[in-house]
Design a protein around this motif. Structure first.
Motif, PDB file in Angstrom:
ATOM      1  N   LYS A   1      -0.680   2.360  10.564  1.00 54.37           N
ATOM      2  CA  LYS A   1       0.349   1.349  10.278  1.00 54.37           C
ATOM      3  C   LYS A   1      -0.160   0.337   9.255  1.00 54.37           C
ATOM      4  CE  LYS A   1       1.829  -2.841  12.445  1.00 54.37           C
ATOM      5  NZ  LYS A   1       1.824  -3.644  13.660  1.00 54.37           N
ATOM      6  N   TRP A   2      -1.361  -0.218   9.487  1.00 55.36           N
ATOM      7  CA  TRP A   2      -1.883  -1.254   8.599  1.00 55.36           C
ATOM      8  C   TRP A   2      -2.317  -0.676   7.251  1.00 55.36           C
ATOM      9  CZ3 TRP A   2      -0.222  -5.759   9.458  1.00 55.36           C
ATOM     10  CH2 TRP A   2      -0.021  -6.223  10.754  1.00 55.36           C
ATOM     11  N   TYR A   3      -2.949   0.486   7.279  1.00 58.33           N
ATOM     12  CA  TYR A   3      -3.340   1.120   6.008  1.00 58.33           C
ATOM     13  C   TYR A   3      -2.106   1.420   5.152  1.00 58.33           C
ATOM     14  CZ  TYR A   3      -8.253   2.124   7.317  1.00 58.33           C
ATOM     15  OH  TYR A   3      -9.580   2.044   7.653  1.00 58.33           O
ATOM     16  N   THR A   4      -1.043   1.893   5.787  1.00 60.78           N
ATOM     17  CA  THR A   4       0.169   2.239   5.042  1.00 60.78           C
ATOM     18  C   THR A   4       0.761   1.008   4.365  1.00 60.78           C
ATOM     19  OG1 THR A   4       0.630   4.103   6.521  1.00 60.78           O
ATOM     20  CG2 THR A   4       2.471   3.295   5.197  1.00 60.78           C
ATOM     21  N   LEU A   5       0.832  -0.096   5.107  1.00 64.16           N
ATOM     22  CA  LEU A   5       1.367  -1.332   4.517  1.00 64.16           C
ATOM     23  C   LEU A   5       0.540  -1.762   3.302  1.00 64.16           C
ATOM     24  CD1 LEU A   5       2.236  -3.286   7.792  1.00 64.16           C
ATOM     25  CD2 LEU A   5       3.866  -2.476   6.061  1.00 64.16           C
ATOM     26  N   ALA A   6      -0.792  -1.679   3.440  1.00 64.14           N
ATOM     27  CA  ALA A   6      -1.667  -2.081   2.331  1.00 64.14           C
ATOM     28  C   ALA A   6      -1.606  -1.068   1.183  1.00 64.14           C
ATOM     29  CB  ALA A   6      -3.103  -2.225   2.828  1.00 64.14           C
ATOM     30  N   ALA A   7      -1.585   0.212   1.523  1.00 59.73           N
ATOM     31  CA  ALA A   7      -1.570   1.275   0.511  1.00 59.73           C
ATOM     32  C   ALA A   7      -0.297   1.222  -0.321  1.00 59.73           C
ATOM     33  CB  ALA A   7      -1.717   2.641   1.178  1.00 59.73           C
ATOM     34  N   GLU A   8       0.814   0.930   0.340  1.00 56.10           N
ATOM     35  CA  GLU A   8       2.090   0.831  -0.386  1.00 56.10           C
ATOM     36  C   GLU A   8       2.098  -0.338  -1.364  1.00 56.10           C
ATOM     37  OE1 GLU A   8       4.902   0.837   2.851  1.00 56.10           O
ATOM     38  OE2 GLU A   8       5.033   3.033   2.848  1.00 56.10           O
ATOM     39  N   LYS A   9       1.217  -1.320  -1.121  1.00 50.32           N
ATOM     40  CA  LYS A   9       1.084  -2.451  -2.052  1.00 50.32           C
ATOM     41  C   LYS A   9       0.016  -2.158  -3.111  1.00 50.32           C
ATOM     42  CE  LYS A   9       2.592  -6.155   1.009  1.00 50.32           C
ATOM     43  NZ  LYS A   9       2.461  -5.882   2.441  1.00 50.32           N
ATOM     44  N   GLY A  10      -0.522  -0.946  -3.109  1.00 48.84           N
ATOM     45  CA  GLY A  10      -1.479  -0.549  -4.135  1.00 48.84           C
ATOM     46  C   GLY A  10      -2.939  -0.777  -3.793  1.00 48.84           C
ATOM     47  N   ASN A  11      -3.238  -1.119  -2.524  1.00 48.82           N
ATOM     48  CA  ASN A  11      -4.629  -1.340  -2.141  1.00 48.82           C
ATOM     49  C   ASN A  11      -5.379  -0.004  -2.149  1.00 48.82           C
ATOM     50  OD1 ASN A  11      -6.877  -1.450   0.019  1.00 48.82           O
ATOM     51  ND2 ASN A  11      -6.482  -3.603  -0.425  1.00 48.82           N
ATOM     52  N   GLN A  12      -6.337   0.103  -3.061  1.00 46.66           N
ATOM     53  CA  GLN A  12      -7.075   1.343  -3.297  1.00 46.66           C
ATOM     54  C   GLN A  12      -7.883   1.794  -2.081  1.00 46.66           C
ATOM     55  OE1 GLN A  12      -8.973   1.216  -7.168  1.00 46.66           O
ATOM     56  NE2 GLN A  12     -10.769   2.196  -6.328  1.00 46.66           N
ATOM     57  N   ILE A  13      -8.525   0.862  -1.401  1.00 44.56           N
ATOM     58  CA  ILE A  13      -9.329   1.206  -0.218  1.00 44.56           C
ATOM     59  C   ILE A  13      -8.426   1.759   0.874  1.00 44.56           C
ATOM     60  CG2 ILE A  13     -10.800   0.252   1.609  1.00 44.56           C
ATOM     61  CD1 ILE A  13     -11.788  -1.788  -0.548  1.00 44.56           C
ATOM     62  N   ALA A  14      -7.279   1.133   1.065  1.00 45.15           N
ATOM     63  CA  ALA A  14      -6.331   1.609   2.077  1.00 45.15           C
ATOM     64  C   ALA A  14      -5.799   2.992   1.698  1.00 45.15           C
ATOM     65  CB  ALA A  14      -5.181   0.620   2.239  1.00 45.15           C
ATOM     66  N   GLN A  15      -5.544   3.209   0.417  1.00 44.45           N
ATOM     67  CA  GLN A  15      -5.055   4.517  -0.026  1.00 44.45           C
ATOM     68  C   GLN A  15      -6.082   5.606   0.292  1.00 44.45           C
ATOM     69  OE1 GLN A  15      -4.266   3.448  -4.111  1.00 44.45           O
ATOM     70  NE2 GLN A  15      -2.125   2.934  -3.685  1.00 44.45           N
TER      71      GLN A  15
END
Length: 199
Positions: free
Chosen positions: A40-54
């Motif tokens: 859930k948290w990684y997806t929210l960050a990844a959708e905002k372009g956070n490379q580490i979360a992606q």
């Protein structure tokens, strides 16, 4: 406490905090290990372009942690991070293309991603490049380039597999060819791994 701080910031939409919360849930640091919450948290960050979360989201989909194993989603998230220059994502994409996981097997594309990561000093990508050259997969078979990349991957001494593979390939080369491969490896390292595809 850190969990409260990151949760507050994450709930306000901070992608770094969201990614950090994802990590904390993945590892069980300060919270119970919970892969679903991590996703859930990684997806929210990844959708905002956070490379580490992606990258981390790609790992979770590849391994099936907190979700069904899904190579196509892993490819999606690794690609987004890889295109921003993330060497680990580039390496993992190379592996997935080499193995045909979620995509059609394509050694040339694997070579592209491995090369990008190898130029950043990623020893796993350098090791894998050595094997592509050894087997002639996606590239012309070239034992000198294979030896060069395996030698580079082995340089810090921590990758026993690279050392063993390099020594095995050395048996296929003349002493002159080994000298050439070693010279190429030295030049590559001195150029900070850039433009190492010597002819």
């Amino acid at each position: 406490n850190a969990v409260k701080y990151f949760t507050l910031a994450a709930e306000q939409g901070n992608p770094k905090a969201q990614s950090m919360l994802g990590y904390m849930h993945t590892k069980g640091e300060g919270v119970l290990q919970d892969y679903k919450n991590a996703i859930k948290w990684y997806t929210l960050a990844a959708e905002k372009g956070n490379q580490i979360a992606q990258f981390n989201l790609g790992n979770m989909y590849k391994k099936g942690e907190g979700t069904t194993q899904d190579y196509k989603n892993a490819i999606k998230w690794y690609t987004l991070a890889a295109e921003k220059g993330d060497a680990k994502s580039q390496t993992n994409l190379g592996v997935m293309y080499a193995n045909g996981e979620g995509v059609q097997q394509d050694y040339q594309v694997a070579h592209k991603w491995y090369s990008m990561a190898a130029e950043q000093g990623n020893a796993t990508a350098q090791f894998n490049l050595g094997f592509l050259y050894y087997n002639g997969q996606g590239v012309k078979q070239d034992y000198i380039k294979s030896h060069m990349w395996l030698n580079i991957a082995a340089m810090d001494g921590s990758n026993k597999n690279a050392i063993d593979a390099r020594n095995l390939i050395a048996k296929k080369l003349t002493s002159t060819q080994i000298e050439i491969a070693q010279e190429f490896a030295t030049r590559c390292v001195n150029k900070n791994y850039k433009n190492c595809e010597f002819e």
